[in-house]
Write an enzyme that holds these catalytic residues in place. Sequence first.
Site, PDB file in Angstrom:
ATOM      1  N   CYS A  56       1.785   4.168   9.500  1.00 35.70           N
ATOM      2  CA  CYS A  56       0.742   3.217   9.918  1.00 35.70           C
ATOM      3  C   CYS A  56       1.228   1.773   9.843  1.00 35.70           C
ATOM      4  CB  CYS A  56      -0.476   3.363   9.012  1.00 35.70           C
ATOM      5  SG  CYS A  56      -0.948   5.065   8.787  1.00 35.70           S
ATOM      6  N   TYR A  87      -2.232  14.704   8.512  1.00 35.77           N
ATOM      7  CA  TYR A  87      -2.695  14.010   7.299  1.00 35.77           C
ATOM      8  C   TYR A  87      -4.125  13.480   7.423  1.00 35.77           C
ATOM      9  CZ  TYR A  87       1.832  14.326   5.095  1.00 35.77           C
ATOM     10  OH  TYR A  87       2.963  14.814   4.493  1.00 35.77           O
ATOM     11  N   LYS A 108      -8.904  -2.077  13.547  1.00 32.91           N
ATOM     12  CA  LYS A 108      -8.049  -1.164  12.776  1.00 32.91           C
ATOM     13  C   LYS A 108      -6.594  -1.661  12.736  1.00 32.91           C
ATOM     14  CE  LYS A 108      -6.027   1.913  10.696  1.00 32.91           C
ATOM     15  NZ  LYS A 108      -6.001   3.235  10.204  1.00 32.91           N
ATOM     16  N   ASN A 124      -4.128  -3.107   9.216  1.00 31.37           N
ATOM     17  CA  ASN A 124      -2.780  -2.711   8.785  1.00 31.37           C
ATOM     18  C   ASN A 124      -1.771  -3.851   8.955  1.00 31.37           C
ATOM     19  OD1 ASN A 124      -3.667  -0.284   7.945  1.00 31.37           O
ATOM     20  ND2 ASN A 124      -2.790   0.926   9.596  1.00 31.37           N
ATOM     21  N   ASP A 144      -4.079  22.680  16.515  1.00 33.97           N
ATOM     22  CA  ASP A 144      -2.784  22.000  16.371  1.00 33.97           C
ATOM     23  C   ASP A 144      -1.754  22.798  17.148  1.00 33.97           C
ATOM     24  OD1 ASP A 144      -1.771  19.783  14.029  1.00 33.97           O
ATOM     25  OD2 ASP A 144      -0.237  20.870  15.164  1.00 33.97           O
TER      26      ASP A 144
HETATM   27  N1  SAJ Z   1       3.762  -1.405   0.149  1.00 33.52           N
HETATM   28  C1  SAJ Z   1       4.463  -2.450  -0.417  1.00 33.52           C
HETATM   29  N2  SAJ Z   1       3.752  -3.429  -1.058  1.00 33.52           N
HETATM   30  C2  SAJ Z   1       2.394  -3.400  -1.169  1.00 33.52           C
HETATM   31  C3  SAJ Z   1       1.693  -2.321  -0.598  1.00 33.52           C
HETATM   32  C4  SAJ Z   1       2.399  -1.343   0.059  1.00 33.52           C
HETATM   33  O1  SAJ Z   1       5.695  -2.531  -0.337  1.00 33.52           O
HETATM   34  O2  SAJ Z   1       1.826  -4.319  -1.762  1.00 33.52           O
HETATM   35  C5  SAJ Z   1       4.490  -0.360   0.896  1.00 33.52           C
HETATM   36  C6  SAJ Z   1       4.314   1.055   0.333  1.00 33.52           C
HETATM   37  O3  SAJ Z   1       5.246   1.317  -0.676  1.00 33.52           O
HETATM   38  C7  SAJ Z   1       4.526   1.894   1.584  1.00 33.52           C
HETATM   39  C8  SAJ Z   1       3.927   1.035   2.698  1.00 33.52           C
HETATM   40  O4  SAJ Z   1       3.896  -0.286   2.190  1.00 33.52           O
HETATM   41  O5  SAJ Z   1       5.899   2.089   1.854  1.00 33.52           O
HETATM   42  C9  SAJ Z   1       2.529   1.423   3.139  1.00 33.52           C
HETATM   43  O6  SAJ Z   1       1.747   1.860   2.044  1.00 33.52           O
HETATM   44  P1  SAJ Z   1       0.209   1.523   1.845  1.00 33.52           P
HETATM   45  O7  SAJ Z   1      -0.206   2.175   0.598  1.00 33.52           O
HETATM   46  O8  SAJ Z   1      -0.004   0.068   1.933  1.00 33.52           O
HETATM   47  O9  SAJ Z   1      -0.498   2.081   3.130  1.00 33.52           O
HETATM   48  P2  SAJ Z   1      -0.619   3.501   3.888  1.00 33.52           P
HETATM   49  O10 SAJ Z   1       0.318   3.478   5.045  1.00 33.52           O
HETATM   50  O11 SAJ Z   1      -0.541   4.650   2.969  1.00 33.52           O
HETATM   51  O12 SAJ Z   1      -2.139   3.401   4.399  1.00 33.52           O
HETATM   52  C10 SAJ Z   1      -2.554   2.307   5.198  1.00 33.52           C
HETATM   53  C11 SAJ Z   1      -3.909   1.781   4.672  1.00 33.52           C
HETATM   54  N3  SAJ Z   1      -4.236   0.516   5.299  1.00 33.52           N
HETATM   55  C12 SAJ Z   1      -4.604  -0.573   4.577  1.00 33.52           C
HETATM   56  O13 SAJ Z   1      -4.627  -0.580   3.370  1.00 33.52           O
HETATM   57  C13 SAJ Z   1      -5.004  -1.785   5.349  1.00 33.52           C
HETATM   58  C14 SAJ Z   1      -4.998   2.813   4.918  1.00 33.52           C
HETATM   59  O14 SAJ Z   1      -6.272   2.311   4.557  1.00 33.52           O
HETATM   60  C15 SAJ Z   1      -5.010   3.223   6.401  1.00 33.52           C
HETATM   61  O15 SAJ Z   1      -5.993   4.202   6.656  1.00 33.52           O
HETATM   62  C16 SAJ Z   1      -3.648   3.803   6.728  1.00 33.52           C
HETATM   63  O16 SAJ Z   1      -2.676   2.766   6.542  1.00 33.52           O
HETATM   64  C17 SAJ Z   1      -3.654   4.275   8.168  1.00 33.52           C
HETATM   65  O17 SAJ Z   1      -3.693   5.497   8.371  1.00 33.52           O
HETATM   66  O18 SAJ Z   1      -3.693   3.458   9.083  1.00 33.52           O
END
Ligand code: SAJ
Length: 430
Positions: A258, A12, A204, A208, A32
Site C-alpha cells: 500500500c 489480505y 484513500k 497512505n 479467487d
Molecule cells: N513504517 C515506517 N515508519 C513508520 C510507519 C511505518 O518505516 O512510522 C514502515 C513499516 O515498517 C512498513 C511500511 O512503512 O514497512 C508500511 O507499514 P504501515 O504499518 O505504515 O502500513 P500498512 O501498509 O500495513 O497499512 C497501511 C495503513 N495506512 C495508513 O496507516 C494511512 C492502513 O490503514 C491501510 O489500510 C493500508 O495501508 C492499506 O491497505 O492501504
Amino acid sequence: MQKKLCVVGLGYIGLPTAVMFANSGLQVHGVDKNEHAVKLINNKQLHIEENGLQQRLEQAVDEGHFTASTTPVEADVYIIAVPSPINPDNTANLEFIRQATASIVPYVKKGALVILESTVPPKTVENVMLPELRKTGLILGEELFVSHSPERVIPGKIFEELVNNDRIVGGINPKSAELTKELYQAFVQGTIHLTDATTAELVKVMENTYRDVNIAFANELAKIAEGIDVDIWEAIKFANFHPRVNIHTPGPGVGGHCIAVDPWFLVELAPDKADIIKKARLTNDGMPLYTAHRAQKLLSQFGIENGKVAVLGLAFKGNVDDMRESPATKVIEALQGLGMEVNSFDPHIKELQHPTQTETIEEAIQDADLLLLTTDHDEFKQLDPANLKTKQPRPIMLDTKNALNPDRWEQAEYRFFKLGDGKKEGQLYS
Ligand code: SAJ
C-alpha cells in the site's frame, strides 16, 4: 430476506472482509483465481496470517455462511478486493480490477450493488469499472449501483479496525453510497461518511501518501542525526511531546502493498505537481541502500571488509508474514551488491521463500560478523543476546527499528548500534 454477497479476491483484505460479513449472518461466496487458496479456505485452512482469522473462518464455514470457488456466482452485492499494483515504471496496473469487474458481468442482475474495496488511482471506478459494467445493459445508478468503499485496516489488527474505523464510501450517485452504507452497518461501528466515488478514491490514496511522506521526513532526519552523533529515536520522542507534532519512525525502508505503491498513483496523475510526494517515495526507496552502507561502514570500523551479515526479519513489518515490497529483501540485495555474504531468518515466514533464508536463527547467525535487525517482530525482542553471541566471532548488532533494548545487548557484550544514531565503536548506550 438476507442479502447474498460475492467477494472477488480472497487475499489480505478480501478474505477477512468476506469472513466478517459471513460472521454477521450474511451468505457469502468468495472467489479467487488461486485454486490452492480456494481449496485451503474450503477446508478451513489459511493461506495468509492474520490475528483472529482462523477462528472466524472456521465459524463462517461451520455455520454454512461461507463458501469459496474460482468463479463468481449470482449475488445481490459484489465486493471487489483484488490487487492494484504498480508496473516497473511506477504506473498503475489496473488489469486485475478490470478483469475482476469483467468476471462478474455475466452474473450481475438488476438491482445489484458492486463495491470496489481495492485502493486505486482517482477515476478508476469511472474509467475502468463502469465501461465493463455497462456491458450488463443495466442503467448505472438506477438498475445497477456502484461504489468505492476503500479498506483502511492495518495488517495484524484487521478485525479490530474493520469494526471500529470510520469508513469513507463514495458512490457513483447518492443511492449507490447509501446502499453501501446500509450493507457495512452489518458490522462497522465507526461512522460511515458518504461522498462521490472519485473523492473516496482520492481520500484513500491521500491517507497512505500522508504516511509515506511523514516516514520519508523521519528517514531524512535519521540521516541528519547520524551526521551529528545524535540518537534520532530520542530526538523524535522528545519532539513528539509537543501537542501538535507527530513525527513518524525511521527504518530500513517502506514496504507492503500500500504505502510503497499508492503515492505513485498521484505522481502518475499529476507528474508536474506531485514534487514532495515523489521525493518522499524516492527517499524511502533509498533507505535499503543507505542501511547497507551503514552496515558496511560499521563493519569497516572493526576492520572487516566484505563481512558476513545475518539479516533478522524478511516481512515488511513486525508480526506479519507478508514479504511484499519488503525493505528487508532490498537491504539484502544491497548488502550482496556491496560484496557481503548474507543469511536471513524470519519466524513469521514459514516456508523458505528467500534464497538467503535459513530455518533457524542459529543457522542464520553462525559466524556472522554483524546481526542486522530489519523487522520488529516480537520474537526478536525476546531474543537472549548472551546465547546468540556464542555463535559469532565478534558480537555486533545494528537495529534499524529501535526494537531492542540496548542495555540488555550491551550487558551481553554486544557492540550495539541503531540506524539513525551516529554512534561509533567504543561508545555505549548504557
Ligand atoms: N513504517 C515506517 N515508519 C513508520 C510507519 C511505518 O518505516 O512510522 C514502515 C513499516 O515498517 C512498513 C511500511 O512503512 O514497512 C508500511 O507499514 P504501515 O504499518 O505504515 O502500513 P500498512 O501498509 O500495513 O497499512 C497501511 C495503513 N495506512 C495508513 O496507516 C494511512 C492502513 O490503514 C491501510 O489500510 C493500508 O495501508 C492499506 O491497505 O492501504
